[in-house]
Design an enzyme around this catalytic site. Sequence first.
Site, PDB file in Angstrom:
ATOM      1  CG  ASP A   1      79.028  40.324  65.603  1.00 22.21           C
ATOM      2  OD1 ASP A   1      78.267  39.356  65.758  1.00 22.21           O
ATOM      3  OD2 ASP A   1      79.608  40.877  66.550  1.00 22.21           O
TER       4      ASP A   1
ATOM      5  NE  ARG B   1      75.993  34.266  71.836  1.00 20.61           N
ATOM      6  CZ  ARG B   1      75.831  35.557  71.583  1.00 20.61           C
ATOM      7  NH1 ARG B   1      76.839  36.283  71.175  1.00 20.61           N
ATOM      8  NH2 ARG B   1      74.669  36.144  71.719  1.00 20.61           N
ATOM      9  N   PRO B   2      78.195  28.539  75.190  1.00 16.75           N
ATOM     10  CG  PRO B   2      79.257  26.467  75.043  1.00 16.75           C
ATOM     11  CD  PRO B   2      78.565  27.507  74.210  1.00 16.75           C
ATOM     12  CB  VAL B   3      79.849  30.309  80.520  1.00 27.99           C
ATOM     13  CG1 VAL B   3      79.007  31.421  79.917  1.00 27.99           C
ATOM     14  CG2 VAL B   3      79.015  29.443  81.463  1.00 27.99           C
ATOM     15  CG  ASP B   4      82.295  24.822  77.892  1.00 26.88           C
ATOM     16  OD1 ASP B   4      82.036  25.850  77.246  1.00 26.88           O
ATOM     17  OD2 ASP B   4      82.758  23.793  77.366  1.00 26.88           O
ATOM     18  CD  GLN B   5      86.454  25.901  76.458  1.00 27.50           C
ATOM     19  OE1 GLN B   5      87.684  25.917  76.559  1.00 27.50           O
ATOM     20  NE2 GLN B   5      85.751  24.777  76.484  1.00 27.50           N
TER      21      GLN B   5
ATOM     22  CB  CYS C   1      71.655  37.679  70.607  1.00 30.61           C
ATOM     23  SG  CYS C   1      71.664  39.430  70.212  1.00 30.61           S
TER      24      CYS C   1
ATOM     25  CE  LYS D   1      77.302  44.956  72.036  1.00 28.05           C
ATOM     26  NZ  LYS D   1      76.123  44.067  71.975  1.00 28.05           N
ATOM     27  CG  ASN D   2      80.953  43.301  70.863  1.00 27.41           C
ATOM     28  OD1 ASN D   2      80.043  43.313  71.687  1.00 27.41           O
ATOM     29  ND2 ASN D   2      80.786  42.828  69.638  1.00 27.41           N
TER      30      ASN D   2
END
Length: 416
Positions: A305, A122-126, A117, A22-23
Amino acid sequence: MQKLIIQGGVRLSGDVTISGAKNAALPILCASLLTGETLVVENVPHLNDITTMLDLLQQMGVRTNVDSNRTTELTAAYLSNLVAPYEMVKTMRAAILVLGPMLARAGAAKVSLPGGCAIGLRPVDQHIKGLQAMGAEIEIEHGYIHAKAKRLNGAHIVMDIVTVTGTENLMMAATLAEGTTVLENAAREPEVMDLANCLIAMGARIQGVGTDIITIEGVESLHGTHYCVMPDRIESGTFLVAAAASGGEIYLRQTRTDTMDAVLDKLMEAGAAIESGEDWIHLKMNNPPKSVNLRTAPYPAFPTDMQAQFMVLNTIATGTAIITETIFENRFMHVQELERMNADIKVEGNTAVVCGVAGLDGANVMATDLRASACLVLAGLIARGETIVDRIYHLDRGYERIEEKLSALGARIRRS
């Protein structure tokens, strides 16, 4: 709301065919946004997250076709809608992966901040920092990322943390940028490599795949291709742990042994006898498991995981195990549910101490995220009596027909 009902205590034995990852599939599907030609993707697993991603791409104007052999055709000849709405993004964090390719190809994108989840910020700043370095103008308003750029420019980007989706988003965006982009501290996960190999097959110029420095030389356009998604290493690991915990024997087919060194090493440390080839793994558990210490970290170290599944193995192992979670700050939410099943676990900060007990007891438990739901299923398989796992929609996001595959191994499990 659906649930799984499990009668525990059965030794698992038999063969399992592993599904596509999936990933890896999710970013590869998003790569279709980078070309007007048709991308044909094989070995795409049938999962809720995949369905959501296809729905999102269709809403953007991508024509899709899925056949009975799990082959998906995607054609993004014209992008009619450059918005990824909250209603579609809230259930799947991977939807952020449309940001980079949409911005690179169409010059604009409006993407809701992600959901998924509940296992950490899990920030999106990067993602944002990298795209801004490439010349994008980005604002965040009312829960949406608004991005625009006439054409992205190559840049030297050093990521503050190792981020899989951040690496994937920036790598996709850089394929159509003007000039050369260098990503330092890039993720090395096999799924990132799979995406890179697909992009290369589409005409991208990428070097350093599998290392922490990836160099992308932008091109004017990409073309369509045929690509086969890699096998799911987390599904592989989950079934191996299920067999080991039940004292069973299992043969995995259509897997990738070279992506699983850390997991296989820990299984052998726990006492499993393992043989393997390029695309198969045979595991046999002759004795009760021994406790194994774990510390999660980015690939090639032990994967976060697989942390919850190994915790189940440690609950019935001989001795005491220390599990340290370094990736996500809220990834011990399954502990409370395992304690309902007689597990002896103490949590302090990002560390869990697991003392092995003689056996688990069946109970009513509730899944809180994807991998926690898998760990509760594994716990139910080895517990005395009946276990009912509620909120299994989490499970359906990442495991294809898990109850059917487990039933084929002898498990007494059914969906209700």
